[in-house]
Design an enzyme around this catalytic site. Structure first.
Site, mmCIF file in Angstrom:
data_model
loop_
_atom_site.group_PDB
_atom_site.id
_atom_site.type_symbol
_atom_site.label_atom_id
_atom_site.label_comp_id
_atom_site.label_asym_id
_atom_site.label_seq_id
_atom_site.Cartn_x
_atom_site.Cartn_y
_atom_site.Cartn_z
ATOM 1 N N ASN A 154 0.664 -1.384 0.742
ATOM 2 C CA ASN A 154 -0.007 0.112 -0.092
ATOM 3 C C ASN A 154 0.919 1.382 -0.082
ATOM 4 O O ASN A 154 0.842 2.131 -0.602
ATOM 5 C CB ASN A 154 -1.184 -0.045 0.832
ATOM 6 N N GLU A 251 3.836 -4.700 11.769
ATOM 7 C CA GLU A 251 3.353 -3.687 11.374
ATOM 8 C C GLU A 251 1.967 -4.217 10.323
ATOM 9 O O GLU A 251 2.541 -4.175 9.489
ATOM 10 C CB GLU A 251 4.096 -2.160 10.957
ATOM 11 N N CYS A 285 -3.991 0.612 6.608
ATOM 12 C CA CYS A 285 -4.353 -0.544 7.873
ATOM 13 C C CYS A 285 -4.249 0.729 9.014
ATOM 14 O O CYS A 285 -4.503 0.154 10.071
ATOM 15 C CB CYS A 285 -2.141 -0.958 7.960
ATOM 16 N N GLU A 459 7.513 2.823 14.479
ATOM 17 C CA GLU A 459 8.172 3.250 13.818
ATOM 18 C C GLU A 459 8.283 4.556 13.931
ATOM 19 O O GLU A 459 6.912 5.158 15.163
ATOM 20 C CB GLU A 459 7.534 2.801 12.147
HETATM 21 O O1 TXE Z 1 0.096 -8.927 3.139
HETATM 22 P P1 TXE Z 1 1.269 -10.372 3.300
HETATM 23 P P2 TXE Z 1 -0.552 -9.145 1.030
HETATM 24 C C1 TXE Z 1 -3.085 -6.779 4.923
HETATM 25 C C2 TXE Z 1 -4.279 -6.506 4.197
HETATM 26 C C3 TXE Z 1 -3.984 -7.360 3.563
HETATM 27 C C4 TXE Z 1 -3.248 -8.478 3.234
HETATM 28 C C5 TXE Z 1 -3.013 -8.961 2.463
HETATM 29 O O2 TXE Z 1 -5.473 -7.069 4.525
HETATM 30 O O3 TXE Z 1 -6.195 -8.076 2.344
HETATM 31 O O4 TXE Z 1 -2.138 -8.048 4.360
HETATM 32 O O5 TXE Z 1 -1.862 -8.216 1.301
HETATM 33 C C6 TXE Z 1 6.039 -11.267 2.305
HETATM 34 N N1 TXE Z 1 8.524 -14.781 5.123
HETATM 35 N N2 TXE Z 1 -2.779 -5.629 4.422
HETATM 36 O O6 TXE Z 1 -1.086 -10.744 0.384
HETATM 37 O O7 TXE Z 1 1.015 -11.191 2.854
HETATM 38 C C7 TXE Z 1 5.281 -10.414 1.204
HETATM 39 O O8 TXE Z 1 6.205 -11.223 0.576
HETATM 40 C C8 TXE Z 1 8.484 -13.487 4.693
HETATM 41 C C9 TXE Z 1 -2.081 -5.105 5.527
HETATM 42 O O9 TXE Z 1 0.389 -7.639 0.033
HETATM 43 O O10 TXE Z 1 0.634 -10.319 4.351
HETATM 44 C C10 TXE Z 1 4.992 -9.238 1.484
HETATM 45 O O11 TXE Z 1 5.913 -8.309 0.921
HETATM 46 N N3 TXE Z 1 7.592 -12.817 4.348
HETATM 47 C C11 TXE Z 1 -1.089 -4.048 6.335
HETATM 48 C C12 TXE Z 1 4.946 -8.682 2.737
HETATM 49 O O12 TXE Z 1 4.859 -10.337 3.651
HETATM 50 C C13 TXE Z 1 6.565 -13.172 3.874
HETATM 51 C C14 TXE Z 1 -0.730 -3.394 4.269
HETATM 52 C C15 TXE Z 1 2.970 -8.684 3.090
HETATM 53 O O13 TXE Z 1 2.428 -9.154 2.597
HETATM 54 C C16 TXE Z 1 5.921 -13.959 4.326
HETATM 55 C C17 TXE Z 1 -0.522 -5.327 3.474
HETATM 56 C C18 TXE Z 1 6.774 -15.103 4.782
HETATM 57 N N4 TXE Z 1 6.287 -16.581 5.458
HETATM 58 C C19 TXE Z 1 -1.848 -5.778 3.672
HETATM 59 N N5 TXE Z 1 5.026 -14.072 3.625
HETATM 60 C C20 TXE Z 1 -0.639 -2.795 6.512
HETATM 61 N N6 TXE Z 1 -1.182 -3.961 8.027
HETATM 62 O O14 TXE Z 1 -0.317 -2.118 6.552
HETATM 63 C C21 TXE Z 1 4.586 -13.209 2.708
HETATM 64 N N7 TXE Z 1 5.280 -12.375 2.933
#
Ligand code: TXE
Length: 485
Positions: A154, A251, A285, A459
């Site tokens: 995002n 976060e 978020c 942060e």
């Molecule tokens: O997030 P992910 P995604 C939430 C929001 C959204 C959901 C999915 O609800 O619908 O998350 O979004 C990496 N080991 N937020 O798929 O899956 C992955 O490659 C290490 C909230 O983008 O949590 C990416 O770079 N890394 C949020 C990052 O983690 C891993 C903002 C986030 O992926 C991993 C965006 C692993 N096992 C989405 N698995 C906020 N709080 O701001 C995944 N990744």
């Protein structure tokens, strides 16, 4: 397309672009049209190794510099980011689909703020002298070593800087892995830091899905992991980091309450609810997605809100008049559509939006549901899209209890003209980042982060320094050593 969105190569490692097409292909899709605008490849083991080796080498060199010298590099990078704000904002809009109207003021500018703020702090990160009555001691604030940043989609530029700036200020190196959905912007951050004088390898960007993130988290030569992402990913990353006894910052998501009391200034409360639900098409978020409105002003609140929603300009995000862009991906839009369907099925009243427009791009209308109850799915789960749930309440104790009845605890907001009530209520809300008569401001000077399932660590602000450094303590004996034998 006039703007060339294809980066020179997939990764930026050891001060230069690096390609390895043996990695898995990642197609970068422009959310406004669905077109493929760039192709990058996930990091192979060879790329990961190059990032770790150069990161560790650069960290030793960087930590040997004075804080003031390190700070100068960060502040120069901030200046370059500001000079290039327009170009970086256009790229951010291609990467995420967020409207240029927003990206011009919220992304590279926020990244530059972090670089400037932590650049300013770098020279004053000191330990202390401790008098021990004849003997004495001192503490030294030392870097952790090699840090890994893992980003969400995002805020790709902002997240790359919010993690990188404090890490570097404290004398660490960073390997940043952007979200595979938005891989482009962080490469620019790496380029700019390098141009500003950061040693080659100090801030490496490598691409990949969760598997690459997972390899970095379990790598023994990595000392700290900072993740922005979902709660399920946070649980996995936290657990994997614990195995290696690494430092973490998490976060994660939220389902934050925004409470509007009967004495609130209604236009401001409506403005706060709009900022807290529809900015970045709801993909924030800290959003205040559970809007608790006192029952006596529910009708007035909804009427004003509906009126203000006539000002929505949804369309081409590169047009500065647009204030609502598409969702980041088809997948994310499908998720949001599913929640809207659940809202309807579970009996919430659709007040506005709810439709998916025809045509290209992952657009969805900003949506408001009223008569939402605490048990409904749309009041419990993080949607991460432009869906506002309006609930009503009658008294203060009741709304505090309901606001806290969630696994999350990222943010909370209160609108009221009664200053005592504002502080009393905020004091009882279990959330890390709170707002009084405002919503979703995130200045670099204030800590940002959650409690409960929303995360660990903070942060921004001086608090971030604690999460990117550690104290060494030194006891200094002035006399002879006494021993039993
Ligand atoms: O997030 P992910 P995604 C939430 C929001 C959204 C959901 C999915 O609800 O619908 O998350 O979004 C990496 N080991 N937020 O798929 O899956 C992955 O490659 C290490 C909230 O983008 O949590 C990416 O770079 N890394 C949020 C990052 O983690 C891993 C903002 C986030 O992926 C991993 C965006 C692993 N096992 C989405 N698995 C906020 N709080 O701001 C995944 N990744």
């Amino acid at each position: 397309m006039a703007y060339d969105t294809q980066p020179k190569a997939s990764h930026f490692v050891d001060g230069a672009y690096l390609e390895d097409t043996a990695g898995e292909l990642i197609e970068v899709i422009y959310p406004a049209t669905g077109e493929v605008i760039a192709r990058v490849y996930a990091a192979t083991d060879a790329v990961i190794e190059a990032a770790i080796t150069s990161g560790r080498r650069a960290q030793a060199q960087w930590a040997a510099m004075s804080g003031t010298e390190r700070g100068r590099v960060l502040r120069r990078a901030a200046d370059i980011m500001r000079e290039r704000n327009h170009e970086l904002s256009v790229l951010e809009t291609f990467d995420t689909g967020k409207p240029l109207q927003e990206t011009l003021v919220a992304d590279a500018t926020s990244g530059a703020d972090a670089l400037e703020y932590f650049g300013g702090l770098a020279g004053s990160l000191t330990g202390e002298h401790v008098n021990l009555g004849g003997d004495w001691g001192y503490t030294v604030r030392e870097p952790l070593g090699l840090c890994v940043g893992i980003g969400a989609w995002n805020y790709p530029t902002q997240i790359a800087c919010w993690k990188g700036a404090p890490a570097l200020a404290c004398g660490n190196a960073m390997i940043f892995k952007p979200s595979e959905t938005t891989p482009l912007c962080a490469l620019k951050v790496a380029e700019i830091l390098h141009e500003a004088g950061a040693p080659a390898g100090l801030y490496n960007v490598i691409q990949g899905m969760g598997a690459v993130g997972g390899k970095l988290v379990t790598e023994p030569r990595v000392d700290k992991v900072s993740l922005t992402g979902s709660v399920p990913t946070g649980r996995k990353v936290y657990a994997a980091a614990a195995e290696g006894m690494k430092h973490v910052t998490m976060e994660l998501g939220g389902k934050s309450p925004l409470i509007v009391f009967e004495d609130a200034e209604i236009d401001n409360a409506v403005g706060g609810a709009i900022n807290g639900n529809f900015y970045s098409t709801g993909q924030v978020c800290s959003n205040g997605t559970r809007v608790f409105v006192h029952s006596s002003i529910k009708d007035a609140f909804l009427a004003r809100l509906k009126g203000r929603m006539a000002g929505i300009v949804m369309g081409d995000p590169q047009d500065e008049a647009t204030n609502i862009g598409p969702m980041v991906s088809q997948r994310q839009r499908d998720i949001v559509e599913g929640y809207i369907a659940k809202g309807k099925a579970e009996g919430a009243t659709l007040i506005a939006g709810g439709e998916t427009p025809e045509g290209a791009g992952f657009y969805i209308q900003p949506t408001v549901f009223a008569d939402v109850t605490d048990e409904m799915t749309i009041a419990r789960e993080e949607i991460f899209g432009p869906v506002m749930a309006v609930l009503t309440f009658d008294d203060e104790a009741e709304v505090i209890a309901r606001a806290n009845a969630t696994e999350f605890g990222l943010s909370a907001g209160v609108f009221t003209r009664d200053i005592s009530r504002a502080h009393r209520v905020i004091g009882q809300l279990r959330a890390g980042s709170c707002f009084i008569n405002s919503y979703n401001d995130a200045p670099v000077e204030l800590p940002f982060g959650g409690v409960k399932a929303s995360g660990v660590g903070r942060e921004n602000s001086k608090a971030a320094i604690e999460h990117y450094s550690q104290l060494k303590s030194v006891y200094v004996r002035m006399g002879d050593v006494e021993a039993a034998f």
